[in-house]
Enzyme design. Sequence first.
Site, short mmCIF file in Angstrom:
data_model
loop_
_atom_site.label_atom_id
_atom_site.label_comp_id
_atom_site.label_asym_id
_atom_site.label_seq_id
_atom_site.Cartn_x
_atom_site.Cartn_y
_atom_site.Cartn_z
N HIS A 45 -7.09 -5.33 10.02
CA HIS A 45 -6.85 -5.04 8.60
C HIS A 45 -5.55 -5.66 8.12
CE1 HIS A 45 -4.71 -0.87 9.39
NE2 HIS A 45 -3.83 -1.82 9.31
N ASP A 60 0.81 -1.22 0.00
CA ASP A 60 0.00 0.00 0.00
C ASP A 60 0.84 1.26 0.00
OD1 ASP A 60 0.95 -0.42 2.58
OD2 ASP A 60 -1.01 -0.87 3.43
N ASN A 115 -7.37 -3.54 14.20
CA ASN A 115 -8.75 -3.87 13.83
C ASN A 115 -8.84 -5.03 12.84
OD1 ASN A 115 -7.85 -2.77 11.46
ND2 ASN A 115 -9.21 -0.99 11.47
N GLU A 153 -9.59 -2.25 5.30
CA GLU A 153 -10.22 -2.03 6.60
C GLU A 153 -11.44 -2.94 6.74
OE1 GLU A 153 -8.52 -0.47 8.59
OE2 GLU A 153 -8.10 1.62 8.11
C1 GLP Z 1 -0.42 -0.10 8.61
C2 GLP Z 1 -0.12 -0.85 7.31
C3 GLP Z 1 -0.33 -2.33 7.47
C4 GLP Z 1 0.35 -2.82 8.73
C5 GLP Z 1 -0.29 -2.17 9.92
C6 GLP Z 1 0.32 -2.61 11.24
O1 GLP Z 1 -1.72 0.33 8.73
N1 GLP Z 1 -0.89 -0.40 6.19
O2 GLP Z 1 0.17 -2.99 6.33
O3 GLP Z 1 0.23 -4.21 8.84
O4 GLP Z 1 -0.11 -0.79 9.80
O5 GLP Z 1 1.42 -1.82 11.55
P1 GLP Z 1 2.37 -2.03 12.77
O6 GLP Z 1 3.30 -3.11 12.40
O7 GLP Z 1 3.08 -0.70 12.92
O8 GLP Z 1 1.53 -2.35 13.94
#
Ligand code: GLP
Length: 268
Positions: free
Chosen positions: A139, A67, A137, A144
């Site tokens: 995702h 993304d 959440n 989402e």
């Molecule tokens: C973001 C990214 C996700 C990632 C998530 C968790 O929203 N788009 O791909 O998995 O965060 O991030 P973290 O590893 O900082 O908890």
Amino acid sequence: MEIIILKNAEKVAAMGGELVAELLRVSPAAVLGLATGGTQLALYRILVAKCHAGEISFRNTCSFNLDEYLGVTPDNPQSYRAYMKRELFDQIDIDQDNAFLPECDEGQNPVLVGPAYEQKIREAGGIDLQLLGIGVNGHIGFNEPSSSLNSRTRVKTLTRQTFEDNSRLFSPDEFQPTLAITMGIATIMNARRILLLATGENKAAAVSKMVEGPLTAMCPASILQMHERVTVLLDEAAAGGLRNRDYYEWTHLQNESLKDRFGRSHES
Ligand code: GLP
């Protein structure tokens, strides 16, 4: 799903790094699906170290990130392109012309970015190994809750929760995007192998819904129950909500001895 519970985040990154390295040794031209977020940082440090030590090379790989924010230019340090350059690309031998993110150039119609990205993934032969984190959440990427389980790369609006979770990374006077372009859930499911990392207590509820909850668009990661080859690496804290833990640990032990004999994990 292959669920592996390790002592701490360091061990999760080490095992994740080893799995990526194994793939690159067997398939030096593998197509990698990459992720951003705090959880991946330790994994990327391990990949950088292995590359510097000459153990692995990214020279012949190409990569597709999950993304990218919409409305943030690639040179903005908040962009996922900047994150990837900082944490991985600039430190390894990958040809950065072959390192793709679903970016929307200025003046480009964001609606057209998704189908073009899908096309590029197809032309590369599909993704061999997709790295994933998980949102609090549930995702994956920026899919989402309520995202279509059959979605493809497209523009998504972030939830308030994701916006707030990520606000720690933005200073108060900085523009924080509410939109992103993300691989869709069906895009992720097309990857031949998936490696999801989750660490920390704040991920425990999402992890238990993903692994043991019903298949539902309200927990997008639960779709991974339908994938043939997913490995989930957890630390103790992220595994804290799993009811079936004993079975996963038992299975892992059996699997290790099978791997010694046949060289590959049988679990899915
Ligand atoms: C973001 C990214 C996700 C990632 C998530 C968790 O929203 N788009 O791909 O998995 O965060 O991030 P973290 O590893 O900082 O908890």
